[in-house]
Design an enzyme around this catalytic site. Structure first.
Site, PDB file in Angstrom:
ATOM      1  N   ASP A  37       0.808  -0.968  -0.016  1.00  0.00           N
ATOM      2  CA  ASP A  37       0.039  -0.051  -0.074  1.00  0.00           C
ATOM      3  C   ASP A  37       0.808   1.188  -0.079  1.00  0.00           C
ATOM      4  OD1 ASP A  37       1.101  -0.406   2.332  1.00  0.00           O
ATOM      5  OD2 ASP A  37      -1.050  -0.120   3.609  1.00  0.00           O
ATOM      6  N   ASP A 271      18.525  17.322 -18.818  1.00  0.00           N
ATOM      7  CA  ASP A 271      18.948  16.030 -19.225  1.00  0.00           C
ATOM      8  C   ASP A 271      20.416  16.182 -19.695  1.00  0.00           C
ATOM      9  OD1 ASP A 271      19.054  13.630 -20.217  1.00  0.00           O
ATOM     10  OD2 ASP A 271      17.657  13.851 -21.967  1.00  0.00           O
ATOM     11  N   HIS A 361      11.454  13.148 -22.405  1.00  0.00           N
ATOM     12  CA  HIS A 361      11.206  12.958 -24.018  1.00  0.00           C
ATOM     13  C   HIS A 361       9.880  13.619 -24.198  1.00  0.00           C
ATOM     14  CE1 HIS A 361      13.902   9.158 -24.071  1.00  0.00           C
ATOM     15  NE2 HIS A 361      14.387  10.196 -23.521  1.00  0.00           N
ATOM     16  N   ARG A 412      28.942   9.077 -24.210  1.00  0.00           N
ATOM     17  CA  ARG A 412      27.888  10.167 -24.821  1.00  0.00           C
ATOM     18  C   ARG A 412      28.249  11.550 -24.275  1.00  0.00           C
ATOM     19  NH1 ARG A 412      23.914   6.922 -23.803  1.00  0.00           N
ATOM     20  NH2 ARG A 412      23.268   7.745 -21.888  1.00  0.00           N
ATOM     21  N   GLU A 414      25.727  14.873 -24.089  1.00  0.00           N
ATOM     22  CA  GLU A 414      24.365  15.523 -24.059  1.00  0.00           C
ATOM     23  C   GLU A 414      24.233  16.771 -23.484  1.00  0.00           C
ATOM     24  OE1 GLU A 414      21.381  13.156 -21.993  1.00  0.00           O
ATOM     25  OE2 GLU A 414      19.802  13.918 -23.467  1.00  0.00           O
TER      26      GLU A 414
HETATM   27  N1  GLY Z   1      18.203  10.483 -20.067  1.00  0.00           N
HETATM   28  C1  GLY Z   1      17.347   9.909 -21.117  1.00  0.00           C
HETATM   29  C2  GLY Z   1      17.876  10.566 -22.377  1.00  0.00           C
HETATM   30  O1  GLY Z   1      18.954  10.964 -22.540  1.00  0.00           O
HETATM   31  O2  GLY Z   1      17.094  10.486 -23.377  1.00  0.00           O
HETATM   32 MN    MN Z   2      18.195  12.953 -23.512  1.00  0.00          MN
HETATM   33 MN    MN Z   3      20.004  11.917 -21.050  1.00  0.00          MN
END
Ligand code: GLY
Ligand code: MN
Ligand code: MN
Length: 440
Positions: A37, A271, A361, A412, A414
């Site tokens: 719960d 992000d 997103h 990566r 970003e």
């Molecule tokens: N952290 C999710 C993306 O980079 O799309």
């Molecule tokens: Mn992203």
């Molecule tokens: Mn990301």
């Protein structure tokens, strides 16, 4: 600084304009069970939030352009009830919904079933997203079915159930200056967290300890917390795109990939991904691949401007990545042929970015039929190319087998990039990414 009430009123005015003669039913999110719960922390539905700024579960907003002035924006909310509030906390109730959130009328949520049909009578259509709101959908369908049953005598019924998403998401895709300033705040906190993480990361720490530093900063700065499951991935873990276990020891000689961003109280998100050497020194292979990803990322960011497309941003990143991989001997053949055949996808298997806003997103079309949506001032997108060298995917026929020295490298980079009138603003530039800045 959160958004002023008139920002939400303005959004509703635009939404009414887009609706024409159709009524809209936009439900809030329910609480979601975690286990037994216990519930997850509440997360409002972004469409509902965008139009109301009301942060309680199980509400429903009606937008009724066919009704007289003073009856067009109606909220159904959980009424004030001391015995419930002592367990679950403060509620604004019906009075608060009117006084504080600008509803023309407000009713207890449990009255939705009996009142909905009356409110929807006379609308030309009903805008409601089927398939996502099981608690509300039967009431909407029943109300419409009732109209159709009586249409021959009443003389009118809504002509159809339409999707509110194309209208609402076109609005959400183009951020106002106030929204961009909230996104700058999310970007600032997120970028600071990445800088702190790099300062503490060292061999022997657990990924989870670095996650703690990042998320502590989010909370200290007044954000709700992470916008999505933070990815703190040492070495080969970085080759798992949605790695969130975050429970391995950081090794001397490995890279650390961190993909993390905060969510503000009003749900705007950062992000960011950064990748750096855990011991402060790139190996030659790490550095070579890092420079390829960085060149691809910077070239792709440079494309962001009005009139360009997310597709062009992606294509630019792919071209630079593939060129770099051919130079390093990790791909072979002619550039256009490799790109056309997708013969690079064992090393770069995702798209280069996505819209960013109230959802990480975020909503909004990337293409309409064959037409790629043109970038416009106010749109925000991530630019996040990467390279992931591991044995997980087979090497395509005709491409070289990968030497062991490259394996276990996942990179990566970003950033969050807002389209401006003459180009773009990199909202997350404060998170450093030049190789020299990452070494010590
Ligand atoms: N952290 C999710 C993306 O980079 O799309
Ligand atoms: Mn992203
Ligand atoms: Mn990301």
């Amino acid at each position: 600084m959160s958004l002023a009430p008139d920002v939400f009123a303005q959004r509703r005015a635009h939404f009414f304009e887009a609706l024409g003669g159709a009524a809209a039913v936009i439900p809030a999110a329910p609480l979601v069970t975690h286990h037994a719960d216990c519930e997850w922390p509440f997360r409002q539905n972004s469409d509902f939030w965008y139009l109301t700024g009301f942060d309680e579960p199980d509400a429903v907003a009606l937008f009724l352009p066919h009704r007289p002035e003073g009856e067009r924006f109606v909220l159904f909310v959980q009424p004030k009830e001391p015995s419930a509030e002592v367990w679950m906390g403060f509620r604004w109730g019906c009075e608060g919904a009117v006084e504080r959130f600008g509803a023309d009328l407000a009713h207890p949520r449990e009255e939705l079933a009996e009142r909905l049909a009356d409110y929807l009578r006379g609308a030309e259509g009903i805008a409601f997203r089927v398939g996502q709101h099981p608690q509300v959908e039967p009431h909407v369908l029943q109300a419409w079915a009732g109209q159709l049953d009586r249409a021959s005598r009443s003389g009118s019924a809504a002509l159809g159930l339409v999707a509110p998403c194309p209208l609402l998401h076109a609005l959400r895709l183009r951020k106002s200056p106030e929204e961009i300033s909230r996104m700058r705040e999310a970007a600032r906190i997120s970028a600071e967290a990445h800088e702190l993480a790099r300062q503490v990361a060292r061999p022997g720490l657990n990924e989870r300890q670095v996650q703690g530093v990042i998320e502590q900063h989010f909370l200290e700065q007044g954000a709700r917390g992470p916008a999505y499951g933070s990815i703190v991935a040492g070495g080969d873990n970085a080759c798992v795109l949605h790695y969130t276990a975050n429970n391995a020891v950081l090794n001397d000689g490995d890279l650390l990939l961190i993909d993390a961003g905060c969510s503000l109280n009003d749900y705007y998100n950062g992000d960011i991904t950064r990748t750096f050497p855990i011991n402060g020194r790139f190996s030659p292979e790490q550095r070579a691949l890092y420079e390829v990803v960085l060149a691809a990322q910077e070239s792709a960011v440079a494309v962001v401007a009005p009139g360009q497309t997310a597709e062009a941003v992606h294509d630019t990143a792919v071209r630079v990545l593939v060129e770099g991989l051919v130079d390093l001997g990790l791909l072979c053949g002619e550039l256009d042929g490799i790109i056309e055949q997708g013969a690079y996808r064992h090393l770069y298997m995702h798209r280069t970015g996505h819209w960013l806003g109230l959802d990480v997103h975020d909503v909004g079309a990337y293409r309409l039929g064959e037409h790629h949506v043109g970038l416009e001032p106010g749109m925000v997108l991530t630019v996040e190319p990467g390279l992931y060298v591991s044995d997980r995917l087979p090497v395509p026929e005709g491409q070289p087998e990968i030497d062991e020295r490259w394996k276990g490298i996942g990179i990566r980079i970003e950033d969050d990039v807002a389209v401006t009138e003459h180009g773009h603003e990199n909202l997350t530039a404060a998170a450093l990414k030049a190789p020299a800045a990452l070494e010590r």
